[in-house]
Design a protein around this motif. Structure first.
Motif, short mmCIF file in Angstrom:
data_model
loop_
_atom_site.label_atom_id
_atom_site.label_comp_id
_atom_site.label_asym_id
_atom_site.label_seq_id
_atom_site.Cartn_x
_atom_site.Cartn_y
_atom_site.Cartn_z
N LEU A 122 41.37 58.24 47.31
CA LEU A 122 40.54 57.07 47.59
C LEU A 122 41.35 55.83 47.25
CD1 LEU A 122 36.78 56.61 46.73
CD2 LEU A 122 38.39 54.72 46.50
N THR A 123 41.38 54.87 48.19
CA THR A 123 42.20 53.67 48.03
C THR A 123 41.33 52.41 47.96
OG1 THR A 123 44.11 54.61 49.17
CG2 THR A 123 43.96 52.22 49.13
N LEU A 124 41.66 51.53 47.03
CA LEU A 124 41.10 50.18 46.98
C LEU A 124 42.24 49.20 47.20
CD1 LEU A 124 38.65 50.35 43.91
CD2 LEU A 124 38.10 50.54 46.35
N TRP A 125 41.92 48.07 47.84
CA TRP A 125 42.91 47.07 48.18
C TRP A 125 42.67 45.81 47.36
CZ3 TRP A 125 46.76 48.53 51.40
CH2 TRP A 125 46.55 49.69 52.16
N GLU A 126 43.71 45.33 46.71
CA GLU A 126 43.60 44.13 45.87
C GLU A 126 44.34 42.97 46.51
OE1 GLU A 126 44.24 42.71 41.23
OE2 GLU A 126 45.45 44.35 42.03
N LEU A 127 43.66 41.83 46.58
CA LEU A 127 44.25 40.59 47.09
C LEU A 127 44.40 39.62 45.92
CD1 LEU A 127 45.08 38.57 49.33
CD2 LEU A 127 42.63 38.08 49.63
N VAL A 128 45.62 39.11 45.73
CA VAL A 128 45.92 38.16 44.66
C VAL A 128 46.49 36.89 45.30
CG1 VAL A 128 47.17 37.75 42.51
CG2 VAL A 128 46.47 40.07 43.12
N HIS A 129 45.90 35.74 44.97
CA HIS A 129 46.39 34.50 45.59
C HIS A 129 46.06 33.31 44.69
CE1 HIS A 129 42.39 32.95 46.85
NE2 HIS A 129 42.09 34.24 46.88
N ASN A 130 46.70 32.18 44.98
CA ASN A 130 46.44 30.95 44.23
C ASN A 130 46.15 29.79 45.18
OD1 ASN A 130 48.97 30.52 45.33
ND2 ASN A 130 49.83 29.57 43.49
N THR A 131 45.40 30.08 46.24
CA THR A 131 45.14 29.06 47.26
C THR A 131 43.83 28.30 47.04
OG1 THR A 131 44.02 30.65 48.72
CG2 THR A 131 46.41 30.43 48.96
N GLY A 132 43.18 28.53 45.90
CA GLY A 132 41.94 27.80 45.61
C GLY A 132 42.21 26.36 45.26
N ARG A 133 41.15 25.62 45.03
CA ARG A 133 41.27 24.18 44.78
C ARG A 133 42.08 23.87 43.54
NH1 ARG A 133 35.23 21.61 45.99
NH2 ARG A 133 35.19 22.08 48.24
N ASP A 134 41.89 24.65 42.47
CA ASP A 134 42.59 24.36 41.23
C ASP A 134 43.92 25.09 41.10
OD1 ASP A 134 41.66 26.89 40.94
OD2 ASP A 134 40.50 26.52 39.13
N GLN B 65 43.69 34.10 41.61
CA GLN B 65 42.43 34.79 41.81
C GLN B 65 42.69 36.20 42.31
OE1 GLN B 65 39.75 32.55 44.30
NE2 GLN B 65 40.15 30.62 43.24
N HIS B 66 41.82 37.12 41.90
CA HIS B 66 41.94 38.52 42.30
C HIS B 66 40.66 38.92 43.03
CE1 HIS B 66 45.44 39.50 39.59
NE2 HIS B 66 45.01 38.38 39.06
N GLU B 67 40.83 39.65 44.13
CA GLU B 67 39.70 40.18 44.89
C GLU B 67 40.00 41.64 45.21
OE1 GLU B 67 39.19 37.67 48.33
OE2 GLU B 67 39.62 35.86 47.16
#
Length: 261
Positions: free
Chosen positions: A84-96, A100-102
């Motif tokens: 079973l696989t889960l996918w993680e998205l990590v980025h710093n494109t928010g306002r501040d 962030q991790h999703e």
């Protein structure tokens, strides 16, 4: 790393013996940092309860003008031999600009999420997710080091003292003992995080209080907060292990349900 018992000898052994995260701990770390972990289906989390092994890898990355995006593939081997696989998205494109991790269940959900970011979309990977993963194929995962803030021994020692003082465990023998208190006098930094992963009964909150000791070792205490008291008063209990804390939550929740029935 957590202190398992009230006895000083056991606490010292736990603090010095290195251990690798279990598949369940990898899941809890992932869900604990993901902002949208509450959106994961209960069925997915139930399947992951039977995980035997874990493997994680970087799937793609993009860095441009101070902004970045990485996607990671987290795969668990289940008891029935499937993966079973889960996918993680990590980025710093928010306002501040903070990181962030999703987390997402399918690759399609991942691509939809990356498509909303102000960065070039990633290409579709060319591999098959349906290939079973055998235990021998999973690489060894190095122990994950916690990131503590700046060292502040006075603050950390005081925090440990106040945490132990406010513990109101119904059974006093389940509280961390004198050996743990002595170890925490060597704390030089600490971190508080809410525990996710396995579900916590409604009306209860579970927090991990992690402490970095002067010699570089780490220990954790687990705090249960709730109002499941006869008069509805806010109450805190503290345990040396996460399993003990979750067992206390389950017992008190069941007792509350029987009383109110």
């Amino acid at each position: 790393m957590s202190v398992p018992h009230d006895h000083e000898h056991d606490a010292v052994s736990s603090a010095t013996a290195p251990t690798s995260p279990t598949p369940d701990e990898h899941l809890e770390h992932l869900l604990g940092r993901a902002l949208n972990s509450f959106e994961l289906p209960d069925e997915t989390l139930h399947l992951l309860d039977s995980a035997l092994a874990y493997s994680g890898s970087l799937h793609s990355a993009h860095h441009s003008g101070g902004r970045h995006r990485e996607t990671y593939r987290h795969t668990w081997l289940l008891a029935d031999g499937s993966a079973l696989t889960l996918w993680e998205l990590v980025h710093n494109t928010g306002r501040d600009g903070t990181e962030q991790h999703e987390v997402y269940v399918t690759e399609d959900e991942l691509h939809l999420a990356t498509g909303r970011l102000p960065l070039p979309p990633e290409a579709t990977p060319d591999f098959d997710l349906q290939v079973p993963i055998a235990p021998v194929q999973l690489p060894a995962v190095p122990p994950e080091r916690r990131r503590f803030g700046p060292a502040d021994p006075d603050s950390s020692v005081d925090h440990a003292r106040r945490l132990l003082r406010r513990a109101e465990n119904p059974d006093p023998s389940t509280r961390p003992g004198p050996g743990t208190a002595r170890l925490l006098r060597e704390a030089c930094a600490h971190q508080i995080t809410q525990a996710f992963g396995r579900r916590v009964s409604q009306g209860f909150a579970l927090y991990e209080h992690a402490f970095l000791l002067r010699d570089g070792d780490e220990i954790s205490l687990w705090e249960v907060e709730h109002t499941a008291t006869p008069d509805g008063r806010h109450m805190c209990e503290v345990y040396a292990t996460q399993d003990a804390a979750r067992a206390a939550i389950a017992h008190r929740a069941a007792t509350t349900r029987r009383t109110s029935a």
